[in-house]
Scaffold this motif. Structure first.
Motif, PDB file in Angstrom:
ATOM      1  N   ARG A  10      14.762   0.968  -6.985  1.00 47.35           N
ATOM      2  CA  ARG A  10      14.199  -0.285  -6.509  1.00 47.35           C
ATOM      3  C   ARG A  10      13.815  -1.165  -7.705  1.00 47.35           C
ATOM      4  NH1 ARG A  10      12.835  -0.413  -0.732  1.00 47.35           N
ATOM      5  NH2 ARG A  10      13.286   1.680   0.040  1.00 47.35           N
ATOM      6  N   PHE A  19       6.141  -1.990  -1.108  1.00 46.75           N
ATOM      7  CA  PHE A  19       5.229  -0.840  -1.052  1.00 46.75           C
ATOM      8  C   PHE A  19       3.803  -1.361  -0.929  1.00 46.75           C
ATOM      9  CE2 PHE A  19       2.816   2.696  -3.130  1.00 46.75           C
ATOM     10  CZ  PHE A  19       3.080   3.651  -2.162  1.00 46.75           C
ATOM     11  N   PRO A  21       0.765  -0.135   1.152  1.00 48.84           N
ATOM     12  CA  PRO A  21      -0.022   0.702   2.063  1.00 48.84           C
ATOM     13  C   PRO A  21      -1.180  -0.068   2.679  1.00 48.84           C
ATOM     14  CG  PRO A  21       0.438   1.857   0.014  1.00 48.84           C
ATOM     15  CD  PRO A  21       0.854   0.436  -0.195  1.00 48.84           C
ATOM     16  N   ASP A 277       5.287  10.852   2.995  1.00 46.94           N
ATOM     17  CA  ASP A 277       6.586  10.185   3.041  1.00 46.94           C
ATOM     18  C   ASP A 277       6.875   9.510   1.710  1.00 46.94           C
ATOM     19  OD1 ASP A 277       7.028  10.787   5.808  1.00 46.94           O
ATOM     20  OD2 ASP A 277       5.585   9.208   6.307  1.00 46.94           O
ATOM     21  N   TRP A 279       8.489   6.862  -0.517  1.00 46.16           N
ATOM     22  CA  TRP A 279       9.009   5.498  -0.306  1.00 46.16           C
ATOM     23  C   TRP A 279      10.161   5.214  -1.261  1.00 46.16           C
ATOM     24  CZ3 TRP A 279       9.320   0.719  -2.845  1.00 46.16           C
ATOM     25  CH2 TRP A 279       9.529  -0.394  -2.010  1.00 46.16           C
ATOM     26  N   CYS A 280      10.044   5.648  -2.491  1.00 46.70           N
ATOM     27  CA  CYS A 280      11.165   5.529  -3.423  1.00 46.70           C
ATOM     28  C   CYS A 280      10.969   6.504  -4.563  1.00 46.70           C
ATOM     29  CB  CYS A 280      11.341   4.104  -3.951  1.00 46.70           C
ATOM     30  SG  CYS A 280      10.204   3.635  -5.276  1.00 46.70           S
ATOM     31  N   ALA A 294       4.854   7.061  -2.832  1.00 47.56           N
ATOM     32  CA  ALA A 294       4.792   7.708  -1.524  1.00 47.56           C
ATOM     33  C   ALA A 294       3.491   7.340  -0.829  1.00 47.56           C
ATOM     34  CB  ALA A 294       4.890   9.222  -1.682  1.00 47.56           C
ATOM     35  N   GLU A 295       3.454   7.636   0.458  1.00 48.31           N
ATOM     36  CA  GLU A 295       2.238   7.474   1.249  1.00 48.31           C
ATOM     37  C   GLU A 295       1.983   8.798   1.964  1.00 48.31           C
ATOM     38  OE1 GLU A 295       0.185   4.111   4.165  1.00 48.31           O
ATOM     39  OE2 GLU A 295       2.269   3.923   3.515  1.00 48.31           O
ATOM     40  N   PRO A 300      -1.911   6.145  -0.660  1.00 47.44           N
ATOM     41  CA  PRO A 300      -0.783   5.960  -1.564  1.00 47.44           C
ATOM     42  C   PRO A 300      -0.801   6.967  -2.709  1.00 47.44           C
ATOM     43  CG  PRO A 300      -2.412   4.229  -1.900  1.00 47.44           C
ATOM     44  CD  PRO A 300      -2.867   5.012  -0.705  1.00 47.44           C
TER      45      PRO A 300
END
Length: 406
Positions: A10, A19, A21, A277, A279-280, A294-295, A300
């Motif tokens: 990204r 991103f 949160p 999860d 995110w990238c 990630a979250e 975060p």
């Protein structure tokens, strides 16, 4: 997570825009003396007009403006001196047609007056008579009772860190306690069998002291957060997952350093995926490409590269703005900057944002290069220059913005 993710890294712009949160720190009330740089939960409004009374902004004489119209050196106006206003006291005299009242700066405007003529444009030609040589318009030389702010007006907006003038404004309005977002608690986790505490007196073969955690804690504190150095996790299956599971409920942000590069011993991506999860995994930035976002249970998490220089650069670009957002501030305060000209050519690759450390001397920005494992590159720098994604480099002599370190 696989190495293939690095081919679809990204961009920094995509990260900052995408991103986001939803987590925000809760509110708490703090005294005004502790509110500097804190972020109000909502706009703080004035309980009453400020300053609360019409007051003089100059030393001079309170007058009816119409009594000074046409006054000049050649044809002055003459007014009867009716009395004087004392500082901190209610006037005991009113201004009538053809009269004036002596005023100190900050004094309460007496009834009947609508302006204050500066003392520099007056003279006492005889006892009890004031000569005025300049006209003054209605409202001149004074501020209205609600000119700073009217009752119910905003003293300080929500979502913006409080600055020193804001504290003075709040104090002037009698506000001594404010509701602000709690400082974000940031857990900093280091990983790796080779990483040992800073206090280790003698290093074994291949061991390195944990310098990154201390530097990250400084960046967190500088951005208004509360750093919590959460220790070193060994390269053992399940160890990082267990540490993250314990830290997430008591943190607003978790930062994992030295465990986001793709390799056979990298446990970070798997551990994070097990508790949240991803995110990238990969940002088009140099240094700092192998960064994970990630979250996890609404909290975060940032997985930083193992090299200290890379970790600190990417946290400054991604972590600091995120930290401010967690504290209720959508637009982080700008860092100080200066303009300078590059002392040499800078090469770059299109599609990647480069963060280049520089020293600044006599209007020249001198790039500082070195391996990303060396913290001395950062300690020698005065700031950094951004080479944007579309550029393939910058020529010597190009005027650039240098973001300065404080």
């Amino acid at each position: 997570m696989s190495g293939r993710e690095f081919f679809t890294a990204r961009t920094l712009a995509e990260v900052r825009a995408g991103f986001r949160p939803a987590h925000r720190t809760p509110a708490e009330r703090v005294p005004l003396a502790e509110a500097l740089h804190r972020v109000p939960v909502a706009g703080i409004t004035a309980p009453a007009d400020l300053p609360g009374f019409a007051r003089s902004t100059v030393d001079g004489f309170a007058v009816r403006a119409m009594d000074t119209y046409g006054a000049s050196d050649a044809l002055p106006s003459y007014l009867d001196l009716l009395g004087a206003v004392r500082m901190g006291a209610e006037p005991d005299v009113a201004v009538r047609a053809g009269g004036c009242v002596a005023m100190p700066t900050g004094g309460v405007l007496p009834p009947g007056a609508d302006a204050v003529v500066m003392v520099e444009y007056t003279a006492e030609t005889m006892p009890g008579t004031i000569e005025v040589t300049r006209p003054v318009a209605p409202g001149g030389g004074l501020v209205r009772a609600d000119e700073d702010v009217a009752r119910g007006g905003v003293l300080a907006p929500g979502g913006r860190p409080l600055r020193a003038p804001d504290l003075g404004f709040l104090a002037a309005a009698g506000v001594t306690e404010v509701a602000v977002h709690r400082r974000p608690r940031v857990a900093i986790v280091s990983t790796g069998d080779e990483v040992v505490p800073p206090g280790t007196a003698r290093l074994g073969p291949g061991q390195v002291r944990d310098a990154t955690a201390s530097a990250l804690a400084g960046l967190v504190a500088d951005a208004g957060g509360e750093p919590v150095i959460a220790g070193i996790v060994p390269d053992e299956p399940g160890a990082l997952k267990d540490r993250l599971t314990a830290l997430l409920p008591e943190s607003d942000l978790v930062v994992v350093s030295a465990g986001s590069s793709v390799g056979t011993r990298d446990e970070t991506a798997g551990a994070v995926a097990a508790v949240g999860d991803v995110w990238c995994h990969g940002i088009a930035i140099k240094p700092g490409k192998p960064t994970l976002l990630a979250e996890c249970a609404g909290i975060p998490l940032i997985g930083l590269p193992g090299n200290p220089l890379s970790a600190l650069v990417v946290f400054g670009q991604v972590g600091v703005p995120l930290l401010w957002r967690l504290a209720g501030c959508e637009s982080p305060p700008p860092q100080p900057s200066t303009r300078a000209r590059l002392s040499r050519d800078l090469a770059s690759a299109a599609g990647r944002l480069d963060v280049v450390q520089v020293g600044v001397r006599d209007g020249l920005a001198e790039p500082i290069f070195g391996p990303s494992a060396l913290l001395s590159v950062l300690t020698r720098a005065d700031g950094y220059v951004i080479v944007p994604e579309p550029a393939t480099g910058l020529d010597a002599g190009t005027e650039v913005e240098v973001v300065l370190y404080r």
